[in-house]
Design an enzyme around this catalytic site. Structure first.
Site, PDB file in Angstrom:
ATOM      1  CD  GLU A 331      -3.293  -0.719   1.935  1.00 37.87           C
ATOM      2  OE1 GLU A 331      -3.460   0.429   2.397  1.00 37.87           O
ATOM      3  OE2 GLU A 331      -4.044  -1.663   2.198  1.00 37.87           O
ATOM      4  CG  ASP A 478      -1.981  -7.355   3.957  1.00 38.73           C
ATOM      5  OD1 ASP A 478      -2.489  -8.428   4.351  1.00 38.73           O
ATOM      6  OD2 ASP A 478      -2.589  -6.265   3.990  1.00 38.73           O
ATOM      7  CG  ASN A 480      -5.778  -8.971   2.989  1.00 38.22           C
ATOM      8  OD1 ASN A 480      -6.080  -8.439   4.061  1.00 38.22           O
ATOM      9  ND2 ASN A 480      -5.470  -8.264   1.907  1.00 38.22           N
TER      10      ASN A 480
END
Length: 593
Positions: A331, A478, A480
């Site tokens: 991000e 990440d 998730n």
């Protein structure tokens, strides 16, 4: 030609031109700021049709010329002389009545090299040599050809006491590691922008407070602006110095941050053959600034703490304090990578590469310590595109195609994976494959993530076999995915059975049952399975991992996560003391020599 250049410069944004904009480059800076030491800057590069000549006249005005490289020198000298005569004529016009009186004598303009006059027939690219001397009437200008020059330079907007200030600098014909830096603090708060333009050494309004590329203001600096005087250099060669003044004053920091105690474990760099690794989802500004984020996801977070400038101060201090060798970030806004993280981490010895996520303004960034590694190659992919275009995924694509709804959802995703092959500078020839990804986010997207991981692992296996045989895999990101997910099982146990619940995570319409096998032996989660790496108001869980091949790397140290009390001091994350909704994972890995 000079008029064309002036007209073009007039079209530049005002923030680049106005001297009252302290964080930007002035017109004189853009063209090579010439002090009153009678030097002339010449920029001339092979392959470019034009060269530029810039110098300051005795009246303080600037002469900026853009000329053809293959033009005879004589034409330039005549142009300089005529330009001066034209200027003198305008000044004397008011003193003359009806244009009567003597006309100004043309200024004699000559170029000399090693005491010999350069012939007017010599072409520009050969005539304007470093060390030559330009005579304009009685004034002599030393020619500095392709001298080190800052082509862009600015300070961060927000300055916090106790947090590193890293200027964003781009130098041409120079080396940032060679440049000289001196920091000043204004003696009186709220000084006018005009006062800030004065040279520190010419008045008593500024006091020297430090040197070095990075400066950490103290609590005593709160309420005062900072000024940076930086000189571009390349070894022993130097160019025109540049001054930067902060837009605002230093403000108070947030006090104790969630990462301060963690820094106690990372005061020094890891010693070879140990490698310190960080993975961190830093929360993209494009998500932090939405109304959903402000009112639903993070309503407990003070609005100013969601602002990018504020969060970047915290992120840069946090990352700098880890003294890491490899940093994988998710991000990352495109502008944050180029304008904030790259200059900051470069100052701390790290080089980086960026992969934008298609259809988004954020992506993945991988940084590595340049004293320990060099980047050999990159093999980034968009997972959905690779699934349909690379034959190595044909079997997986065939299985996914059995459910058109699931296939459509997978192909709509812009999820990317960044793959960087690094070479160990301490032991040339030894390579490491570093992967960085951010998988599909939806809580019911377990089936999509499984397919994405299937593509990722096969691609990584192919890259290692083709370009770095025997190199171990370091897989960060990440994901998730919780520890009981199919993705975690695929990585740690090498297989996901037909009956795993994730295959039908989004309902029967998108169910797709298959046996998925990893192309790697079992991988180890280096930081184990923390209670959470993501902590927001409505959710907390472990989503981030650093996976390693335990036969090639062993865990030497895992940096403890912030305590639950630290994480929840301001209810949840992000907060005034923590810049993201995720928590960085840090570990030291011993790479088998």
């Amino acid at each position: 030609m000079l008029n064309h250049l002036s007209a073009a410069l007039a079209l530049l944004p005002r923030r680049l031109l106005l001297p009252s904009s302290p964080r930007s480059l002035t017109l004189t800076s853009l063209l090579g700021r010439m002090e009153m030491d009678h030097t002339a800057a010449v920029r001339c590069l092979p392959g470019e049709p034009k060269l530029t000549i810039s110098f300051r006249l005795v009246d303080g005005s600037h002469k900026n010329m853009l000329r053809d490289q293959d033009e005879p020198l004589g034409k330039v000298l005549v142009r300089i002389s005529n330009g001066l005569a034209k200027g003198q004529g305008k000044k004397s016009k008011k003193k003359r009545n009806n244009n009567k009186g003597p006309q100004p004598e043309p200024t004699v303009v000559k170029l000399y090299h090693e005491g010999e006059e350069v012939s007017d027939t010599v072409l520009n690219y050969e005539a304007w040599r470093d060390g030559s001397v330009l005579h304009v009437g009685d004034v002599e200008y030393l020619i500095r050809r392709n001298a080190p020059t800052f082509v862009s330079a600015e300070l961060p907007v927000a300055l916090l006491a106790g947090f590193p200030v890293c200027p964003n600098l781009e130098v041409e014909f120079g080396n940032l590691q060679d440049c000289e830096f001196t920091w000043y603090k204004e003696n009186t708060p709220n000084a006018s922008p005009e006062a800030a333009e004065e040279l520190p050494r010419q008045d008593g309004s500024w006091t020297e407070v430090g040197c070095g590329r990075v400066h950490v203001p103290s609590n005593q600096d709160i309420g005062f602006r900072l000024k940076l005087l930086c000189t571009p250099k390349d070894g022993g060669r130097s160019g025109p110095a540049k001054e930067l003044v902060s837009v605002g004053a230093v403000e108070a920091g947030p006090g104790v941050c969630t990462f301060d105690n963690r820094h106690a474990y990372t005061v020094r760099e890891a010693e070879w053959p140990a490698v310190r690794v960080v993975t961190y989802n830093i929360l993209a500004d494009v998500y932090a600034q939405t109304e959903l984020s402000k009112t639903v996801l993070y309503p407990y977070c003070a609005p100013y703490a969601l602002q990018l400038d504020y969060r970047q101060n915290l992120i840069k201090k946090e990352l700098a304090g880890y003294n890491a060798d490899i940093v994988c970030l998710q991000e990352v806004d495109k502008g944050v990578f180029s304008d904030s993280l790259t200059p900051a981490l470069d100052a701390f010895g790290l080089d980086g590469v960026f992969r934008i996520k298609e259809k988004q303004h954020e992506g993945l960034a991988t940084f590595y310590r340049r004293s320990k590694f060099q980047l050999l190659s990159q093999h980034d992919i968009v997972l959905s595109e690779a699934l349909t275009s690379d034959p190595i995924h044909s079997t997986l694509l065939e299985s996914v195609s059995a459910n058109s709804a699931l296939k459509r959802k997978i192909l709509q995703r812009s999820t990317a994976m960044q793959v960087s092959v690094l070479e160990d500078l301490k032991k040339p020839g030894r390579k490491l494959c570093v992967a960085n990804t951010h998988l599909y986010w939806h809580p019911k997207g377990g089936n999509v993530r499984l397919v994405q991981m299937g593509v990722a692992l096969r691609h990584l296996s192919h890259v290692i076999n083709e370009v770095a045989p025997g190199a171990p895999l370091l897989f960060c990101g990440d994901f998730n995915s919780s520890p009981n997910s199919g993705v975690f099982q695929l990585l740690s146990e090498t297989a996901v059975p037909l009956q795993h619940a994730d295959w039908s995570s989004s309902g029967p319409e998108e169910s797709c049952r298959m046996e998925l096998l990893s192309t790697f032996p079992p991988l180890l989660s280096a930081c184990s399975q923390p209670a959470y790496t993501n902590y927001v108001g409505g959710f907390h869980g472990c989503l981030d991992y650093i996976f390693i091949q335990p036969d090639s790397m062993q865990v030497e140290q895992v940096i403890p996560l912030p305590s639950h009390q630290e994480v929840t001091t301001y209810e949840a994350l992000p907060s005034v003391a923590h810049p993201s909704d995720h928590i960085a994972l840090i570990c030291d890995l011993r790479w088998n020599p």
